[in-house]
Design a protein around this motif. Structure first.
Motif, PDB file in Angstrom:
ATOM      1  N   LEU A   9       0.828  -1.207   0.000  1.00 61.38           N
ATOM      2  CA  LEU A   9       0.000   0.000   0.000  1.00 61.38           C
ATOM      3  C   LEU A   9       0.862   1.256   0.000  1.00 61.38           C
ATOM      4  O   LEU A   9       0.584   2.205  -0.734  1.00 61.38           O
ATOM      5  CB  LEU A   9      -0.935   0.012   1.205  1.00 61.38           C
ATOM      6  N   GLU A  10       1.903   1.256   0.803  1.00 59.17           N
ATOM      7  CA  GLU A  10       2.787   2.425   0.851  1.00 59.17           C
ATOM      8  C   GLU A  10       3.451   2.662  -0.503  1.00 59.17           C
ATOM      9  O   GLU A  10       3.510   3.804  -0.991  1.00 59.17           O
ATOM     10  CB  GLU A  10       3.849   2.240   1.927  1.00 59.17           C
ATOM     11  N   ALA A  11       3.922   1.593  -1.133  1.00 57.26           N
ATOM     12  CA  ALA A  11       4.556   1.722  -2.447  1.00 57.26           C
ATOM     13  C   ALA A  11       3.562   2.230  -3.488  1.00 57.26           C
ATOM     14  O   ALA A  11       3.904   3.068  -4.331  1.00 57.26           O
ATOM     15  CB  ALA A  11       5.154   0.383  -2.877  1.00 57.26           C
ATOM     16  N   ALA A  12       2.332   1.741  -3.439  1.00 61.01           N
ATOM     17  CA  ALA A  12       1.311   2.177  -4.394  1.00 61.01           C
ATOM     18  C   ALA A  12       0.952   3.646  -4.175  1.00 61.01           C
ATOM     19  O   ALA A  12       0.795   4.397  -5.141  1.00 61.01           O
ATOM     20  CB  ALA A  12       0.068   1.298  -4.271  1.00 61.01           C
ATOM     21  N   ILE A  13       0.836   4.051  -2.935  1.00 64.00           N
ATOM     22  CA  ILE A  13       0.551   5.464  -2.638  1.00 64.00           C
ATOM     23  C   ILE A  13       1.678   6.334  -3.183  1.00 64.00           C
ATOM     24  O   ILE A  13       1.432   7.359  -3.840  1.00 64.00           O
ATOM     25  CB  ILE A  13       0.368   5.689  -1.127  1.00 64.00           C
ATOM     26  N   ASN A  14       2.909   5.933  -2.942  1.00 65.15           N
ATOM     27  CA  ASN A  14       4.053   6.709  -3.444  1.00 65.15           C
ATOM     28  C   ASN A  14       4.082   6.745  -4.967  1.00 65.15           C
ATOM     29  O   ASN A  14       4.414   7.769  -5.565  1.00 65.15           O
ATOM     30  CB  ASN A  14       5.358   6.162  -2.881  1.00 65.15           C
ATOM     31  N   ALA A  33      -4.361   7.887  -4.846  1.00 66.58           N
ATOM     32  CA  ALA A  33      -3.574   7.932  -3.604  1.00 66.58           C
ATOM     33  C   ALA A  33      -4.481   8.134  -2.394  1.00 66.58           C
ATOM     34  O   ALA A  33      -4.278   7.512  -1.345  1.00 66.58           O
ATOM     35  CB  ALA A  33      -2.524   9.031  -3.677  1.00 66.58           C
ATOM     36  N   ALA A  34      -5.493   8.978  -2.536  1.00 71.00           N
ATOM     37  CA  ALA A  34      -6.422   9.223  -1.426  1.00 71.00           C
ATOM     38  C   ALA A  34      -7.186   7.953  -1.060  1.00 71.00           C
ATOM     39  O   ALA A  34      -7.367   7.651   0.124  1.00 71.00           O
ATOM     40  CB  ALA A  34      -7.391  10.347  -1.795  1.00 71.00           C
ATOM     41  N   ALA A  35      -7.625   7.201  -2.069  1.00 74.57           N
ATOM     42  CA  ALA A  35      -8.365   5.964  -1.803  1.00 74.57           C
ATOM     43  C   ALA A  35      -7.490   4.934  -1.102  1.00 74.57           C
ATOM     44  O   ALA A  35      -7.960   4.197  -0.230  1.00 74.57           O
ATOM     45  CB  ALA A  35      -8.912   5.391  -3.109  1.00 74.57           C
ATOM     46  N   LEU A  36      -6.213   4.873  -1.462  1.00 73.29           N
ATOM     47  CA  LEU A  36      -5.293   3.925  -0.827  1.00 73.29           C
ATOM     48  C   LEU A  36      -4.848   4.396   0.556  1.00 73.29           C
ATOM     49  O   LEU A  36      -4.499   3.583   1.414  1.00 73.29           O
ATOM     50  CB  LEU A  36      -4.076   3.691  -1.720  1.00 73.29           C
ATOM     51  N   ALA A  37      -4.857   5.702   0.773  1.00 70.04           N
ATOM     52  CA  ALA A  37      -4.412   6.244   2.055  1.00 70.04           C
ATOM     53  C   ALA A  37      -5.361   5.877   3.195  1.00 70.04           C
ATOM     54  O   ALA A  37      -4.923   5.725   4.336  1.00 70.04           O
ATOM     55  CB  ALA A  37      -4.267   7.759   1.960  1.00 70.04           C
ATOM     56  N   LEU A  42      -5.749   3.184   8.470  1.00 72.53           N
ATOM     57  CA  LEU A  42      -6.390   2.241   9.384  1.00 72.53           C
ATOM     58  C   LEU A  42      -5.427   1.133   9.805  1.00 72.53           C
ATOM     59  O   LEU A  42      -5.421   0.723  10.975  1.00 72.53           O
ATOM     60  CB  LEU A  42      -7.634   1.624   8.736  1.00 72.53           C
ATOM     61  N   MET A  43      -4.629   0.666   8.874  1.00 73.64           N
ATOM     62  CA  MET A  43      -3.654  -0.374   9.201  1.00 73.64           C
ATOM     63  C   MET A  43      -2.648   0.132  10.228  1.00 73.64           C
ATOM     64  O   MET A  43      -2.275  -0.596  11.151  1.00 73.64           O
ATOM     65  CB  MET A  43      -2.942  -0.855   7.938  1.00 73.64           C
ATOM     66  N   ILE A  44      -2.205   1.362  10.073  1.00 71.59           N
ATOM     67  CA  ILE A  44      -1.250   1.935  11.015  1.00 71.59           C
ATOM     68  C   ILE A  44      -1.883   2.038  12.405  1.00 71.59           C
ATOM     69  O   ILE A  44      -1.287   1.607  13.401  1.00 71.59           O
ATOM     70  CB  ILE A  44      -0.751   3.306  10.525  1.00 71.59           C
ATOM     71  N   VAL A  45      -3.090   2.571  12.463  1.00 69.16           N
ATOM     72  CA  VAL A  45      -3.777   2.744  13.747  1.00 69.16           C
ATOM     73  C   VAL A  45      -4.024   1.392  14.423  1.00 69.16           C
ATOM     74  O   VAL A  45      -3.854   1.253  15.634  1.00 69.16           O
ATOM     75  CB  VAL A  45      -5.105   3.517  13.552  1.00 69.16           C
ATOM     76  N   GLN A  46      -4.403   0.390  13.632  1.00 70.53           N
ATOM     77  CA  GLN A  46      -4.726  -0.929  14.176  1.00 70.53           C
ATOM     78  C   GLN A  46      -3.493  -1.810  14.371  1.00 70.53           C
ATOM     79  O   GLN A  46      -3.592  -2.887  14.954  1.00 70.53           O
ATOM     80  CB  GLN A  46      -5.717  -1.643  13.258  1.00 70.53           C
ATOM     81  N   GLY A  47      -2.347  -1.375  13.861  1.00 66.34           N
ATOM     82  CA  GLY A  47      -1.133  -2.184  13.967  1.00 66.34           C
ATOM     83  C   GLY A  47      -1.147  -3.403  13.064  1.00 66.34           C
ATOM     84  O   GLY A  47      -0.478  -4.401  13.338  1.00 66.34           O
ATOM     85  N   SER A  48      -1.898  -3.330  11.962  1.00 68.13           N
ATOM     86  CA  SER A  48      -2.009  -4.453  11.019  1.00 68.13           C
ATOM     87  C   SER A  48      -0.856  -4.436  10.025  1.00 68.13           C
ATOM     88  O   SER A  48      -0.356  -3.376   9.665  1.00 68.13           O
ATOM     89  CB  SER A  48      -3.318  -4.371  10.240  1.00 68.13           C
ATOM     90  N   GLN A  49      -0.480  -5.615   9.576  1.00 64.25           N
ATOM     91  CA  GLN A  49       0.559  -5.729   8.564  1.00 64.25           C
ATOM     92  C   GLN A  49      -0.008  -6.066   7.189  1.00 64.25           C
ATOM     93  O   GLN A  49       0.680  -5.959   6.186  1.00 64.25           O
ATOM     94  CB  GLN A  49       1.589  -6.790   8.958  1.00 64.25           C
ATOM     95  N   LEU A  56     -11.264  -3.127   0.224  1.00 65.57           N
ATOM     96  CA  LEU A  56     -10.972  -1.879  -0.477  1.00 65.57           C
ATOM     97  C   LEU A  56     -12.170  -1.452  -1.308  1.00 65.57           C
ATOM     98  O   LEU A  56     -12.888  -2.284  -1.865  1.00 65.57           O
ATOM     99  CB  LEU A  56      -9.769  -2.057  -1.402  1.00 65.57           C
ATOM    100  N   ASP A  57     -12.365  -0.138  -1.423  1.00 68.60           N
ATOM    101  CA  ASP A  57     -13.435   0.342  -2.307  1.00 68.60           C
ATOM    102  C   ASP A  57     -12.964   0.217  -3.763  1.00 68.60           C
ATOM    103  O   ASP A  57     -11.817  -0.142  -4.026  1.00 68.60           O
ATOM    104  CB  ASP A  57     -13.877   1.763  -1.954  1.00 68.60           C
ATOM    105  N   GLU A  58     -13.845   0.491  -4.690  1.00 66.29           N
ATOM    106  CA  GLU A  58     -13.539   0.276  -6.116  1.00 66.29           C
ATOM    107  C   GLU A  58     -12.371   1.122  -6.607  1.00 66.29           C
ATOM    108  O   GLU A  58     -11.549   0.657  -7.395  1.00 66.29           O
ATOM    109  CB  GLU A  58     -14.785   0.505  -6.974  1.00 66.29           C
ATOM    110  N   ILE A  59     -12.287   2.363  -6.149  1.00 67.08           N
ATOM    111  CA  ILE A  59     -11.180   3.235  -6.583  1.00 67.08           C
ATOM    112  C   ILE A  59      -9.860   2.681  -6.079  1.00 67.08           C
ATOM    113  O   ILE A  59      -8.873   2.613  -6.824  1.00 67.08           O
ATOM    114  CB  ILE A  59     -11.394   4.688  -6.101  1.00 67.08           C
ATOM    115  N   ALA A  60      -9.826   2.245  -4.829  1.00 64.65           N
ATOM    116  CA  ALA A  60      -8.602   1.690  -4.254  1.00 64.65           C
ATOM    117  C   ALA A  60      -8.207   0.390  -4.948  1.00 64.65           C
ATOM    118  O   ALA A  60      -7.028   0.170  -5.245  1.00 64.65           O
ATOM    119  CB  ALA A  60      -8.765   1.474  -2.754  1.00 64.65           C
ATOM    120  N   LYS A  61      -9.181  -0.474  -5.217  1.00 70.25           N
ATOM    121  CA  LYS A  61      -8.890  -1.735  -5.924  1.00 70.25           C
ATOM    122  C   LYS A  61      -8.298  -1.457  -7.298  1.00 70.25           C
ATOM    123  O   LYS A  61      -7.311  -2.077  -7.704  1.00 70.25           O
ATOM    124  CB  LYS A  61     -10.160  -2.586  -6.075  1.00 70.25           C
TER     125      LYS A  61
END
Length: 74
Positions: A9-14, A33-37, A42-49, A56-61
């Motif tokens: 996700l980070e690489a895709a946002i970048n 980038a906004a859809a992926l952010a 949420l992953m950062i807040v939840q500590g998910s890897q 993911l919503d359609e734009i993010a997918k």
């Protein structure tokens, strides 16, 4: 079920940020980038890897799929 890592996700946002810079005084991200952010934050807040692709919503997918396609051709 397909999962995305936080690194993917980070690489895709970048990638999307490099394709379309933030605009305006508020520095709005491009739609991809906004859809992926959102799931990234949420992953950062939840500590998910990793996150299931189907949350993911359609734009993010679409954004992550296009990112992976460009990654394969390079």
């Amino acid at each position: 079920m397909l999962f995305l890592s936080i690194q993917d996700l980070e690489a895709a946002i970048n990638y999307w940020r490099s394709q379309s810079s933030a605009v305006g005084e508020e520095l709005h991200l491009c739609p991809e980038a906004a859809a992926l952010a959102k799931p990234y934050a949420l992953m950062i807040v939840q500590g998910s890897q990793r996150v299931p692709m189907d949350v993911l919503d359609e734009i993010a997918k679409s954004a992550i799929q296009k990112f992976f396609k460009t990654k394969q051709t390079n």
